[in-house]
Each structure stands twice: as C-alpha cells, then as structure tokens.
Write a protein that holds these residues in place. Structure first.
Motif, short mmCIF file in Angstrom:
data_model
loop_
_atom_site.label_atom_id
_atom_site.label_comp_id
_atom_site.label_asym_id
_atom_site.label_seq_id
_atom_site.Cartn_x
_atom_site.Cartn_y
_atom_site.Cartn_z
N GLU A 245 -38.14 -56.37 -0.30
CA GLU A 245 -39.40 -56.31 0.43
C GLU A 245 -40.43 -57.13 -0.33
N TYR A 246 -41.33 -57.77 0.40
CA TYR A 246 -42.34 -58.58 -0.29
C TYR A 246 -43.72 -58.19 0.23
N GLY A 247 -44.74 -58.47 -0.56
CA GLY A 247 -46.09 -58.07 -0.16
C GLY A 247 -46.13 -56.58 0.12
N SER A 248 -46.75 -56.21 1.23
CA SER A 248 -46.86 -54.78 1.55
C SER A 248 -45.51 -54.14 1.84
N GLY A 249 -44.54 -54.93 2.21
CA GLY A 249 -43.17 -54.43 2.40
C GLY A 249 -43.05 -53.27 3.36
N PHE A 250 -42.16 -52.33 3.02
CA PHE A 250 -41.95 -51.19 3.92
C PHE A 250 -43.21 -50.34 4.05
N GLY A 252 -46.10 -51.41 4.32
CA GLY A 252 -47.00 -52.08 5.27
C GLY A 252 -46.77 -51.64 6.70
N TYR A 274 -51.94 -58.27 0.83
CA TYR A 274 -50.82 -57.57 1.46
C TYR A 274 -49.75 -58.56 1.91
N SER A 275 -50.19 -59.81 2.12
CA SER A 275 -49.26 -60.85 2.59
C SER A 275 -48.29 -61.25 1.50
N GLY A 276 -48.55 -60.86 0.27
CA GLY A 276 -47.62 -61.21 -0.81
C GLY A 276 -47.55 -62.70 -1.06
N ASN A 291 -40.06 -56.70 -4.30
CA ASN A 291 -39.22 -55.68 -4.93
C ASN A 291 -37.77 -55.85 -4.51
#
Lengths: 354, 354, 354, 354
Positions: A245-250, A252, A274-276, A291
């Motif tokens: 997962e990247y940025g806010s991921g799950f 989000g 949040y956009s990572g 992650n």
C-alpha cells in the motif's frame, strides 16, 4: 516473458538456484560513464547477507560479487554488466530429506507441477537467495539516482508496530539495531520478540516501510505502468510479500474526499501527502512512502504433517539455518527494488518531451 | 515502455482521452478460433458505465464498442483485434474552468509537469474513462478462460465493511444491488451511506475483494512476474487504487509460521488457504483472493482552494456529474484486469514444459 | 510478441484487414510537444495510395487518416496517438472466387494453416493495405527526425537498373515521374516496361534504394539491435520484400579488406563509404544507404492452376485491380519504415551516457 | 532495449567483452524437461573456435562453457540457464597500440562517440568473441527443434562461388573441409585462395548459405515479425554481415510473376520454391533457404593511415592473429542464429489457435 527480467530500460535479468554453483545476472541499459562505487555495492550485500546478527539465519554465505563485463577502468561502458556470486555454502545433503516432500507453504508443489522437474535443493530458484542479485543491481541503480534518497525500515514485527508516520522517525537509528527499525526502544522489543519466536522453533511476519525523498516530478508511465503500480509489482515480487500500500493505503478507504485531498501550496508542493508522492501514476515531488507486508517464513523448526510427490502423508521437520523473521534482511531488498523502479522511470522520463 | 500496453502474450494497448472523439485499443495475441460472445462483452460494459444507478455518476455515455478487425464470421482470426468506443458525451465546455487550474489530488499538476502540454478537458488521459477499454479486453479474456470464475464485489465502503471471508458470502447477491456487495443487508446500508455522502457534495473510498476459482495449477512466471506481483500491478494501475493484498495479506504479518502454513491434503489441496491460492508466485489450484483499496474520488462538489499553472492561489468548485464512491463501478474493472493477468499467464504456461 | 508492434520506445502497433471496416494503429512513446504537420502526413499517404498513376492499381481508396487521441491543440501530448483509416472500397464480393482457393505465392495457405480460420477477403491481414498505417506512423517519425533526410527511390524494375551510385543521382527527379526513379530517361523506359508487363496480365519485381543523410553519430544498439539489423528487419517486414543489403552489400563480398576499409579524414568522416554509414551497428555520421529487393506481385491476370482448401485442383484467374509492379508505391513505405527505425534509436541513444 | 537480448519467448541475453575475465549469457524461457546434450553443445563451440585450421585465426581460446543454473540432473528445469565462458587468452598488451587509435572500418570510432568511454582492448564488446555465446544458446535451441535440420555452408569466398542450388549440393562434404563449403573441388580452390590472401596480409569477404528442412507450417508472426524479417535481423546482427536475401532474393527482382509464382501440388507442397519456404511471413513447409553476405575482415596486416581520438593522423599496422576470411568460422553462428529464430517462433506458434 519467462519472468526473470525486471525493467524496460535499465533491464536486470537474473539466474541461479540456491544450491547451484553460482547465481548472477546481467544489467542491460546502464548508461556509460558511471564511476562505480564497489564498496557501496558491498555494503548493500552485507546488509542482506545471512549471519549478520543473532536474529537472522546463521548460514554462512560470502556473497561476494564479481563483475565480468560492462565496467572498464572503474566506469560503466554502456555495455551489459554481467556479474556472478558464487554459492560457497551449498550443502546439498541438507536437503535430501525434502527431495520428494512438498513443504507446506513453500513453492515445492507448484514448481513441481508447473515444470515437471525441479531442483529440490533448498527451493532452488524459489529460494530468496536469488534476491542477492537484486541487491547488486539495486546498488548500482542507487548510484545512478544520486540525490534521490531511498530509506526502508522495519515498521512492524508481528503485533509490535511503530505506529508512527515516517516524519516522526529518526532514520539514523535504522542501521544501529539488528531489526532495522527506526526507533531504539522498539528495536529492543522486536529483537527480544524474534528471539522468543526463534526459541519456539517458530517464525513471524512483519512490515517494511519505505520512504523515497528528493524525487523529481514526472516519474511514472500511465496508464498501465503507473509509478505505484510498478513499485507494487516490484515489492510483491520479493519472496514472502503478501501486500503493498502507498500513501494513505488501506486506511485511505475510510476517508472522505474532503479530508483526503492534498491541497497545494503556491510552489506546487502539497500541505498533506495522502497521495504518497504520486498523482495519476506520476511522481509529484513529495516524498513517496509505502508499506510492504511479509508473511511468516514457512520453514519452521517444528514437526509438520505434509505429503510427498506420490500424494502420501509424511511428517517433516525443518532443518538447517533459517530466518525466524525475514524483515530485517529484506530491508535492503526493498530499497534495491525501489531503486530499480525509479531508475527505469527516471531514464524513460528523459524521453517524455521533445 | 510508454506505459499503454498491458500483458506480454495477450497484449492490450489502449488509447484515448475522456474528451477526444473516441477511445479504443488493440488486442494482439488473442488466439484464433474463439467464438466471440458480443453480448457478454456488452454486459460487462453496462456494469462499468455511468448512469446505471442513483449512487454513481449521472453522466450519459453509450459505451458501445465497435470491433474493426481481428474477428471474422464471429470468430477471432489470430490477427490483432482493433476496437473503438465513441465519446458521445464530451462537453468540453464543462471543463473550461479547470483549464489552468490544478485540481487537488488529481493528475493535472503531474501531467502538466511531465509533458509540458496537457489535454485539460476532464483529465484527458488520466480520466477513468480509459478503463472502458480494459473492460472490453477483459471481457474477451474471460471468454478465453472459460471455466475459471472471476468474481469481484464491494467489501467495504468507508467504515462499512463486510468483514467476512469470501466463503461465507452469497455471490448471487452482488448484481442484485447497486453497490455490488455480496450481502443484501449491508448493501442497503452502504447505498444509504453513499447517498448521504453525495448529498454533502463529498466522496468516500472503499475496498473491492476478488475471488478467482477453478484456477489450474501453474500460472505465474517467477521470479519477477509472480502471479500475485502481476495481479498487484494490474490492480494498482486502476484509477484511485492505493493498495493491494492477497491471501492473508497485511493481517498475515501478525501470524506465526506454525499458524500460517497451509497444510496439504493428500490430493495436493490445502486445509487452509492463507496463501491465497499462490505459492512462490505460481497458482496452486486453491481459490485466489485479494483486496484492492480505493481512495475517495478527488472531485468533490465543495469549494476548495488550489493553485493555477502560474502558481497563483485560486478557488475552485467541482462541477459536473461525478461518482460519490467509485467502487460499485470499479467491480467489473477489477475483474477485467484479473482476467487479463490470468489469460497472459495461462497462455505462457503452455510453454513451460516440453 | 504476436507481431503487430514495431519499435521499443516509439512503438507502433497496427490492426486491420483489407476488407474490414477500417485499419488503424496506436503510436505509444511519441514525445510531447511536437507540432504535427497534418499536411505532411497526408502527402505521404497520397504517395502510397492506389490510383495515383496509370502504372499502379486503379483501386480507389481515400486513405484519409483520422486521429483519435494523443494530439491536442495541434501538438502531441505524450499520450498514445490512436488513428484509423476507413476502408471505403471494400467490395467483398470481388473475393468470393478465392474463398476456398489458395492463390499461388500468396499467404492464403499459410494463414489458413497457422490460424485455422482466415479472413479470405483480399488477403485480409496479409494485404499490403496494412502498410498505410506504417506510412502514418512514419510520417510522424519523419517530423521528429527533423534534419535527418530520408530519400528512397526505385533503382531497378525487372532488368532495367539505374546502376549508379546515389551520389550521381538527382533526387529532385524522383517525384516527377510515376515510377519514382531518380533519372528522367530511365523513368520513361521503366514506365513503358511496366505498361507492357501490365498489358500481358503479368507483373515484375524491382529494387528500391534508400539514402539517409545528416544522421547523427551513435544510433543503433549492439549487439543484437544493430542499426542495420533493425533496418533490415524493418524492410523485410514490408510485403513482397526478398532481400536487403546496406553499404557495399553483396558486392562487398568479393572485395579485399585493403580495398574495402574506409579510411578516416581528420574530422572523423571517411574517404569512402563501403560501410554504408554504419560501423559495428552504430551510425558513424556518413550517409546510410541500402537496397531492398521486391519480388513480382503474385496476383497476375492470367489463368493459373492451383488447389482449394480440400486439396483439390482448381483453376483461378486473378481479378480486380492490382499493381503490375509494386515498387513505385512502396517508396514511401520504405521511407516510413526507415523513419521508424531511426526514431526509435534516436530516442534510445539519449540514454546511452550519463 | 539496449540491444543485448534476442528473442521474445526463448530469450537470450549476452554479456562480455573480448578481453574481460569472461563472456556469458542467460537463456530465459527454455521449456523444462529437455535432456541437454552437452557434447553437442561442445561440438558447435569447436566449429566456431579459433585455431581449428590453417585458414582461420591462430588465437588459442578454450571456449569451454560452464552452466551455472537452469539444468538439474541433466535436464532443463524451466528456470533461467546462466552460463559463462572464461576468456583465457586475453593478452591486453596486444592492444596497447590501438588504445587511442580508430582502426578503419572497425567500431572503435562509433563506440567511442556513442558511449564516451570504451574498452579499447580488441574491440571490447564489438568483438566477434561475443558470438560464442550465441553458439551456446543456438546449440540448445537446435536440441529443442529436434527434427528441423539447419545446414549452413560457405557458398562464396571472394569471386569463387558455388553457383549451385542447394538441391545440387552434397551437404556431407561441409565438415570435411576447413572452408566449410559443400563441394570438394571448390573447397580446395577456396582454401588456396584464402591462404594467398593471408600471405598478402589481406582479407576477403564471402557468402554463407543456409537451408532449413523439415520446418512445420505456421512459424512466423506477421505483420512485423515475419519469419524472414526476423531471420534477416538475426543474420544482420552477426559481425561483418552486409546483406541478407531469402528464396529468390535479389535475383527474383528481374522475374515476372508468371515465372515466380510457386504453383501448388495437391498436398499443399509447391512445384517450385522461389518463396524460400515462407509465404506472407509464415513458413509453408518447404525448405527455407537464404544467403548472408560477409564483408572482408577489417583488420589487415598492412600499414594503414588513420586517425587517433584527438583527430590526428597516425599510421597503424594490424597485429595479432586475425582471420583472413571470416566465413568458415561463421557457419555455426549462422546456424545458431537461425535456430534461435525458429525456436522462438515454434514456441509462439503453440499459442496461435485455441
């Protein structure tokens, strides 16, 4: 096609089984003129190698890389870089007991069914030994990326989790503890926990987080080769990885758009991230973070019922020297794969405009 | 290379912007002799298309696909399948207000910086309109896969989550409710929640789960093109996706090896399926299942501060007809991408052994 | 993979059969910011199109190209360029007589055997109609190449041959005669000869030569993707081509090294150019020149014995409007393919050094 | 991309310079289950290696190949086959005299300009030493192709030419003479001629012809990857090759369609074979035959004026042990490249139909 090449411009192809004479690879597409820092490559190899601490496998592998081509008078020449790493510690007899046995949650069964013939010594091609080649290639990619800083660290071991944003962490801690986590206190807890798990002959999973700073705007090739899609593939291709997962991921998924949107500052940077660091599959200049979830290692030092290749029930007992938790040694692999993805897109991006 | 092709054998290349005259694509590598079920393709298109219920965008797009080649007398000929979908509803004037404005958490900024020149009408190439082409290709892939059954469904909308294993769900519910979730009660709650969010001019994220049954053993090409790595890339390439996990996924990181290992039955099947149907990157015959995280749609019908291409602060207000929650319409896209991945590996796997 | 894509960076994928509704293609990897000269594209299309003179087929095809994406406000955007060309003249009934018949030296037999199902209308995918798409892509590539000048011309029709080095020719003659040869006298002889051949219901082969001037040093990617290897593949992929030679070519095989070696001037240019502008697979700045051999068109307006798909002897008689000699219309196709090769290598070469 | 990979399914990537520690490669995509005949591989290596007769270079290279992976208990496993060949005879000092000198008609100038930094020892990557790796891969490909028989032979040395159809030749002669031509009398003439040329410190070109028998119908992937287009690329990628023609080739350009068309027998075979076994880019079951033109070797043992990297005039004199005529040793290379092309298409063709 057959899956042993990564990248489209900076192309890495690897070969080798855990118990053959050597593993190695070819990097095709490395620009000429890079003064190779061999010591930096060796440092990365040391971080991945077995036997470096009490909480990783005690196998002894030299993991010393020999370059056979593509480098002349210290610099890359633009021709393919061939390299090999000898397998100095391949005790095939260690594996006689699994010759006809399918170890649970290993790739024995699937390799056998797919290819009809497999190298049963230690998993052969499916062994994580192959990732040593990725670390070599990644270490060269890192040198091409220069100012782009890639930092991975262990953020969870089993239930023990850092639970902090990367901004609140002190990255200088990471290499000071054998777990490679970014917090000195948590490092001790995690280390003890891994030791306990090991004592039980068991294993445990964990999470590696990675932060990439100083990324230029423009990396990534929509629509299919979005930067995060390729990063995800790279991470999921590492042994034992179950999620990305990247940025806010799950987390989000439970947010509202009005909270999640990253508002711009006047210089084009954003107030939140949040956009990572990626918008529409293209880097936007903010830090990229993600992650990677690792399952517990499948080889446990406990008796397990299983079957053999004739479909008969057998009992097996893990032998040898295995990692109780894979994440400390996987940190440089995560960084290496991230470096490969970024290098490829960094080169490709030079061709985006006239 | 430039990112608009997916697959290595069953290769799909797409083109088109949301507000150009048409979008379309070419499928190269489809075997000859497939009797195309056009109605089945149209059904998939209907599932993705706007305006199908009160909880999705009310835009009207016909989304009718025209095949230009590769099919003769109803059957595929082995030559490339070219297709186009006209853009019947491209009101460019709707987008005049965003011409010089970078919408927060959209790809306006990154496309502009990467290419120096962008089609500002509705996001252009970064619009999810492009996924209509994926659904066309995926619908053909599904027909090639025959008995392999791919079922996606909404498993979470914001905080509302099914929280059930796929084995406990009734898939026949999915197409009966506009949310496309697999539980009648939860469907009503989710629907109401999306309506509430919409009323506030806001948006919300969600999760789509996908289960693939009747998968032959042997699909996937280690070490880089592992089945789950390619599935992950496929899912992460869909607009708004932030994460991917398969099998035990992130929750597997807290497990011990002794719990997580999937013990074999004598027929080679496994008693548990934490592996998610994949061992060492190769399908093992058990059901494949995975989760895909979607962020909240970035276009909200609320005033937001932002900047324009000169770096000046401006205010903007989302206009037009947008999805308050993207997951109901993304269900067929997830299935389409899964079908593309499986088809590619199913074809490749025919070449694994002599 | 399945053969309908050319190029690795500037990638052209085409689709379409001679008698389907349309042909077309996608160019992925064209840099953004190119102001497209549509008129220049149309000019190339006019040079290839049927019916332009008395010595080519009298079929009428509009060959007007419609761009569907990748171009906005006149400039390329970096996103894929989709285009279609309608088939306005597909009289399928013209081909009913060959439905079950394998025409000698056509691809009917091989397509049928390979795919088990073929579009029998006019050769379907194996028709040279497909090359119209190559001309579109090549015309765009030419615009990217700017100062690189690609000039093809007919150097032989049957036994009639220019027999002159390209340096002794006046290229301004080429477009003044319907044969597209670079000599006014020879043009008349060749034209008359083609008319004679046509009157007999027969066809004849020929040679196209091509010269590329102002090539930067450094194009080509050894060892497999040598510049001349890719040029050779490009030319051999054109319908009816039987051979390719560059520089001294086949006549170089009878020379001694002491004659053949191109000695350097002090500025790095060479006194002779037997190398044809390429050394070790990389352009050296001298003009590139090569010859392409075309066989006589297989469709003749004479009775021929042949077989049908049941292996029975049948007689057939060519119908329709076919070229008595293919080389005049193939000149722009040769140029287009050369442009595609050069563009790909020109882009790739930007990545050769740091 | 960067040019060191050949093939799309049976993919061969090579590395190595003439004077580095080793050359080698990776074959990815070889199906599992092939019982490798190592002796057959060594036989091919012996045919290519220096020092095998008085008319080839007297350099001594062991050319013994070591397999590092992909083979277990004698059989291929489906995993990548890594191999290396040590460079046992790399006397770098032999090349000190050319360090800053651009040898005429060699790749010194172009490599230096393209990469800005080159391995000047013996041509480095542009040396034909690299073709040893092709022979290894080709020898494995030949074993996969089983009944498909690939036979190459020298058909011309300078002006001395066999001038006979392959049907009139006795292939059993080929390995009986050091020239590898298919006629005992001509062999003696050619051998003497090469010795004379060598005595003068000069070199001469030649032609290799190749015949492929027992080819199944259906190999080749139109429109760009036509069988002959890929064969042409393969041959043109071999060092010193200047031209390629198949079937009637350049001589077909003077024929009429009524002569050139290959009429069918009732079994689908053809009465003549001007098509060279390929129709529309796909094999038709008739023998495939083609010619490959080789220029005279550029290294001559005579004084030549040239320039150095500062653009200054210098004189140079070839040293070392070079081939006076390259074709005898290139025969196994032509066969190897043909085998690679056929294997790739043979595998791909399994995916043409459902």
């Amino acid at each position: 096609m057959a899956g042993n090449t990564f990248g489209s411009i900076f192309k890495v192809t690897t070969f080798g089984e855990s118990h053959g004479p050597a593993i190695g690879g070819i990097i095709d597409g490395c620009p000429s003129g890079l003064l190779l820092d061999i010591e930096a490559i060796n440092t990365e190899m040391q971080r991945r190698k077995p036997g470096q601490s009490a909480i990783v496998t005690q196998r002894k592998e030299e993991d010393s890389v020999q370059f056979l081509s593509g480098v002349f008078e210290g610099k890359t020449t633009g021709t393919p870089i061939g390299f090999v790493i000898q397998n100095t510690n391949h005790k095939s007899k260690d594996y006689a007991h699994i010759k006809d046995t399918y170890r649970p949650s290993h790739a024995d069964f699937t390799f056998d069914k797919k290819y009809g013939h497999r190298d049963y010594r230690g998993g052969g091609r499916s062994s994580a030994r192959e990732t040593a080649c990725r670390v070599v290639a990644g270490a060269i990619a890192k040198q091409l990326l220069k100012d782009i800083k890639i930092t991975a660290y262990v953020s969870a071991v089993g239930e023990l989790s850092l639970n902090k944003s990367y901004k609140a962490l002190d990255f200088s801690e990471i290499e000071k503890n054998p777990v490679r986590t970014a917090d000195a206190d948590m490092a001790k807890q995690m280390e003890q926990y891994i030791k306990d798990v090991k004592k039980q002959g068991d294993t445990v999973g964990g999470i590696i987080s990675c932060v990439i700073e100083n990324v230029p705007v423009g990396l990534g090739e929509p629509v299919f080769d979005k930067l995060h899609a390729q990063l995800g593939k790279a991470m999921l291709s590492i042994n034992a990885v179950k999620g990305f997962e990247y940025g806010s991921g799950f987390s989000g998924t439970v947010m509202k758009g009005s909270e999640h949107n990253d508002l711009f500052n006047e210089d084009g940077s954003t107030k939140t991230n949040y956009s990572g660091g990626i918008q529409g599959g293209i880097s936007n200049g903010e830090p990229i973070y993600f992650n990677v979830a690792f399952k517990p290692v499948a080889t446990i030092l406990q008796k397990q019922p299983t079957i053999n290749s004739d479909g008969e029930k057998v009992e097996m007992m893990g032998k040898g020297r295995h990692d109780p938790c894979v994440v400390p040694r996987a940190v440089p692999i995560v960084e290496a794969m991230a470096a490969l993805v970024l290098t490829d897109f960094w080169l490709l991006n030079k061709l985006s405009t006239l």
